[in-house]
Design a protein around this motif. Structure first.
Motif, short mmCIF file in Angstrom:
data_model
loop_
_atom_site.label_atom_id
_atom_site.label_comp_id
_atom_site.label_asym_id
_atom_site.label_seq_id
_atom_site.Cartn_x
_atom_site.Cartn_y
_atom_site.Cartn_z
N THR A 64 0.81 -1.21 0.00
CA THR A 64 0.00 0.00 0.00
C THR A 64 0.85 1.26 0.00
OG1 THR A 64 -1.84 -1.12 1.11
CG2 THR A 64 -1.76 1.29 1.26
N LEU A 65 1.85 1.34 0.90
CA LEU A 65 2.66 2.56 0.98
C LEU A 65 3.40 2.82 -0.33
CD1 LEU A 65 4.17 2.56 4.58
CD2 LEU A 65 2.40 4.04 3.64
N GLU A 66 3.92 1.78 -0.93
CA GLU A 66 4.60 1.93 -2.22
C GLU A 66 3.64 2.45 -3.29
OE1 GLU A 66 6.91 -0.84 -5.56
OE2 GLU A 66 6.43 -1.65 -3.56
N ALA A 67 2.41 1.96 -3.24
CA ALA A 67 1.41 2.41 -4.21
C ALA A 67 1.04 3.87 -3.98
CB ALA A 67 0.16 1.53 -4.11
N PHE A 68 0.95 4.28 -2.70
CA PHE A 68 0.68 5.70 -2.41
C PHE A 68 1.80 6.59 -2.95
CE2 PHE A 68 -2.39 4.58 1.17
CZ PHE A 68 -3.48 5.15 0.54
N ASP A 69 3.05 6.18 -2.75
CA ASP A 69 4.18 6.96 -3.25
C ASP A 69 4.14 7.08 -4.78
OD1 ASP A 69 5.13 7.39 -0.71
OD2 ASP A 69 6.53 5.71 -0.75
N SER A 70 3.81 5.98 -5.44
CA SER A 70 3.71 5.99 -6.91
C SER A 70 2.61 6.95 -7.37
CB SER A 70 3.44 4.58 -7.42
OG SER A 70 3.27 4.58 -8.83
N ALA A 71 1.47 6.92 -6.67
CA ALA A 71 0.37 7.81 -7.03
C ALA A 71 0.75 9.26 -6.79
CB ALA A 71 -0.87 7.45 -6.23
#
Length: 846
Positions: free
Chosen positions: A512-519
């Motif tokens: 999830t955190l990696e996905a937030f950073d990507s977004a």
């Protein structure tokens, strides 16, 4: 072309303003001095400007045209940045370096040379398949080297522009352009420019307009000025008046044969029949060059004859000297006569040969010019056809995307509902997967196939399948080799990434955190000047809020609170920038009322009311630890105020009143701490207005009036003088309007009319400021509603004339807004209502 970042410009100094926009002198952070033009979206044709700039920029900006350094014609307001061609005067003002400011130098010795320089500049523009369409002395500038440079092409009386006001460009335009500017898109603009060039040439040489001089000279701006206010123009009548004066009258006879021929070229340019004019400025330039070449040839021949006469005089002196010595004279005379005779024959032969070559060269030049013209017209037709089909393809894609969104979303307020969502998604998935499979080996459809893969990924998001969605995203991006750079597509992909991150969060996925950073990275790369900047900021704030929930749930309380505070500040800033939202039900507040979770659709993010309540509870804990922190308490008041406004629009009056009273208490306590804080006063005035509306609807007119008066009192000192705050002026105007409506409900329609006229005046003045230019649509929308109320109040008071005039103005304004946003149901309904009211004042047939 690079979109401008207005934050990169420092202080701006007003240079000029006109019907199409406002020009400021601004120095970028890199030290470059520029002219920033903020264009009125209702007075420009955005696609036309964009296409013209692209043609001119391709291959490097041509000589004779002011290069555009940065531009964005899609944003609101549209922005164009060029070099600043102005000089500071002794009194500190800036004087544009334009021909309009040098008209006092003409007519004069340099008149014909200036005509030729203008022709060369316009020919360079036409060579790139761009017609100017707005030629006048004020749009002819001189660069740092003194060369002529044209600016403001494709502005003014152009296709699709209904909000056209008088400018002196009308005085130079051909009758057919005055009547039907739509002809510009049919390749007629080149001959329009040729007529305007002829009109400017005639004025530069004679000091007069070629036709209708007595009338035109009275409405044309004086040399050194760019506007003449208070003029309304009937373009059809002007065209008829021009056509009625078919003959041209030169005030003086030509001095030389060359001037006579130059005048003939100008007369051809000013022909009332478009087909009798030269086809474009390149042909005009060729005609001038022919005259110049012939004049140069005649001068060379005259020089040769002068040389021959001098030679003969010298020969005569030699003959006198030869008479002194008979023998030497006889011999010398014989030799000299032989030499002179040979020289004469050689000179005559050489002259005939040169004349023959000159005639052949001129014939070849004319043929080359004709072939170039044919080639350019053919190229223009091919490009026009190509542009048309590309536009149709892009339009079909846009329609397809909208229909796709309709099928995938659930509860979209802009579209009728579709039932059976999961079954519908499964059918869509089979359709797009079948298309991908069937076109796998067709390279020509690789672009459409990659777009289908993106839609499959979005379908997976809507179905709650993050792993499948992520795999499809990666495949779509890897095959998207032909996607053109597009800010709207960038925002779509960034929104999809945020949707994926929130879906992973819902499933407690460790990625999830990696996905937030990507977004976050994807959203920050979206150029805000080319999309709805508020939408991007809202998505970023929502991302911070959702990530704070994840961090708090996993033990990172301190970082979660920091992110929550940043998100709250950003949401409050957005709410402060849209003061009309509580009254008009703006898109931002509608977005606040959307779901806080990833519902069934893609990208519908955040229930701002729930999020604000969550933020408020977190802020209260933080305030308990730091009770004297002014900024924290101000942000908490902003949260309460936003929840109150959202609740009011949702119909939850009890909660709206409770939150508004809480916000008012906080802000009232904060005001003595920092009495000069503008934001505190503006937010407190807004809450007074909200409470006044609630009390008014309950029938407590006295309590409502007290709140309106208190809100106005708070803002009075911020709305006048040099230190007036535009945001406070906007809020003050809205409160004045609301107070007027309440007075009118009480039966005093004349007082209501006064309040509403004052509000309209304040908003009109606000439009002339940089704040007003950047928020023009919001201000104009508020003016539209106030005009409707004013028309109604005038009707109720018996002032039929004022009511009719006001509804007429309201219809015109709503037509402009609806043309700017044709998909807006709000604008369409407001326009229909005002048209209906206006129709009641017009006489009906039998």
């Amino acid at each position: 072309m690079t979109p401008p970042q207005l934050d990169a410009f420092g202080e701006r100094e007003l240079l000029d303003s006109g019907p199409c926009g406002t020009v400021f002198r601004a120095v970028r952070t890199d030290g470059v001095v520029t002219a920033v033009k903020l264009l009125d979206g209702m007075a420009i044709n955005r696609p036309l400007l964009e296409a013209a700039c692209a043609r001119l920029e391709e291959g490097g900006w041509p000589a004779g045209v002011v290069p555009v350094l940065e531009a964005d014609f899609r944003t609101r307001p549209a922005v164009r940045v060029t070099a600043c061609l102005a000089d500071r005067q002794e009194d500190g003002t800036w004087r544009p370096r334009s021909l309009q400011h040098r008209l006092d130098d003409f007519p004069g010795e340099g008149s014909w040379e200036m005509v030729r320089r203008l022709t060369r500049a316009l020919a360079a523009l036409h060579a790139r398949q761009v017609a100017h369409g707005n030629l006048k002395p004020g749009n002819v500038f001189f660069d740092d080297s003194g060369e002529v440079a044209l600016i403001d092409w494709c502005l003014g009386h152009m296709p699709g522009i209904a909000n056209h006001q008088f400018t002196d460009a009308i005085l130079y335009q051909s009758p057919e352009q005055l009547r039907s500017p739509e002809g510009y898109e049919d390749q007629r603009g080149y001959r329009w420019d040729v007529y305007a060039l002829g009109a400017m040439a005639f004025r530069l040489v004679t000091g007069q307009f070629p036709r209708c001089h007595s009338t035109f000279s009275q409405v044309a701006p004086e040399p050194g000025t760019t506007h003449r206010d208070g003029i309304a123009a009937d373009l059809g009548k002007i065209a008829s008046t021009v056509e009625a004066q078919a003959e041209l009258h030169w005030p003086e006879s030509p001095v030389t044969d060359r001037e006579r021929r130059d005048r003939e070229i100008v007369e051809r340019c000013l022909a009332l029949d478009p087909l009798s004019r030269p086809a474009n400025a390149m042909e005009v330039e060729r005609l001038f060059q022919e005259v110049e070449s012939e004049a140069t040839g005649l001068q060379a021949m005259e020089d040769a004859l002068d040389q021959r006469r001098r030679a003969r005089k010298a020969a005569f002196r030699y003959k006198v000297m030869a008479g002194v010595t008979l023998a030497a004279a006889a011999l010398g005379f014989v030799l000299w006569r032989s030499a002179v005779s040979g020289a004469d024959r050689l000179t005559a032969s050489h002259t005939r040969e040169m004349e023959s070559k000159q005639r052949k060269l001129e014939a070849a030049t004319r043929e080359l010019g004709r072939l170039n013209t044919v080639a350019q017209e053919a190229t223009a037709q091919l490009r026009s056809g190509e542009s048309t089909w590309l536009a149709r393809l892009e339009a079909s894609r846009d329609i397809g995307d909208r229909l796709f969104g309709w099928a995938v979303e659930e509860g979209d307020p802009r579209l009728p509902p579709l039932q059976g969502r999961m079954l519908r998604l499964q059918r869509l998935e089979r359709f797009y997967q079948s298309f991908v499979d069937r076109t796998a080996e067709i390279s020509e459809l690789s672009d459409e196939r990659s777009r289908a893969l993106l839609q499959l990924a979005e379908i997976s998001l809507a179905m709650g399948e993050p792993e499948v969605a992520e795999e499809r995203f990666q495949r779509a991006l890897s095959e998207a080799t032909e996607w053109e750079a597009n800010a709207g597509l960038d925002l779509r992909l960034a929104t999809d990434r945020l949707s994926l991150a929130m879906l992973l969060q819902e499933k407690e996925d460790p990625r999830t955190l990696e996905a937030f950073d990507s977004a976050r990275n994807a959203l920050k790369k979206v150029p805000k000047s080319q999309v709805d900047a508020d939408r991007v900021d809202y998505l970023l704030a929502t991302l911070e809020l959702k990530q704070s929930e994840w961090l708090a749930a996993h033990g990172s309380e301190e970082e979660a609170l920091a992110r929550l505070l940043r998100a709250t500040e950003e949401l409050n800033r957005l709410a402060d920038q849209r003061p009309e939202a509580p009254i008009l039900g703006s898109e931002l507040v509608a977005c606040y009322l959307a779901s806080a979770n990833l519902l069934d659709g893609m990208g519908e993010l955040g229930d701002a009311r729930d999020l604000r309540e969550l933020a408020s509870s977190k802020l209260l804990k933080l305030i308990a630890e730091r009770p004297d922190d002014f900024q924290l308490r101000l942000e908490l008041a902003g949260c309460y105020g936003a929840v109150a406004e959202s609740s009011l629009i949702a119909g939850d009056i009890k909660r709206a009143e409770s939150m508004a009273l809480g916000a008012t208490k906080l802000l009232t306590d904060l005001l003595p701490m920092r009495p000069d804080n503008v934001l505190t006063k503006v937010r407190l005035a807004a809450q007074n207005g909200l409470l006044a509306g609630i009390l008014r609807d309950r029938g407590d007119s006295d309590g409502a009036m007290d709140h309106y008066n208190e809100g106005l009192r708070l803002l009075e000192g911020l709305t006048v003088g040099e230190n007036a705050q535009p945001g406070a002026v906007f809020r003050y105007a809205l409160l004045t309007w609301e107070k007027g409506r309440m007075v009118g409900f009480g039966g005093d329609r004349k007082a209501e009319i006064g309040f509403e006229q004052n509000a309209l005046g304040m908003l009109a003045d606000l439009l002339e400021t940089p704040y007003g230019v950047t928020r023009a649509e919001q201000i104009q929308r508020s003016r539209g509603y106030i005009l409707g109320d004013l028309g109604h109040a005038a009707e109720m008071s018996g002032d039929k004339q004022l009511s009719s005039e006001t509804f007429t103005e309201a219809v015109r304004l709503w037509e402009e807004l609806h043309r700017e946003r044709p998909d807006s149901e709000e604008y369409e309904e407001a326009l229909a209502w005002n048209r209906q009211r206006l129709a009641e004042f017009r006489p009906h047939g039998p």
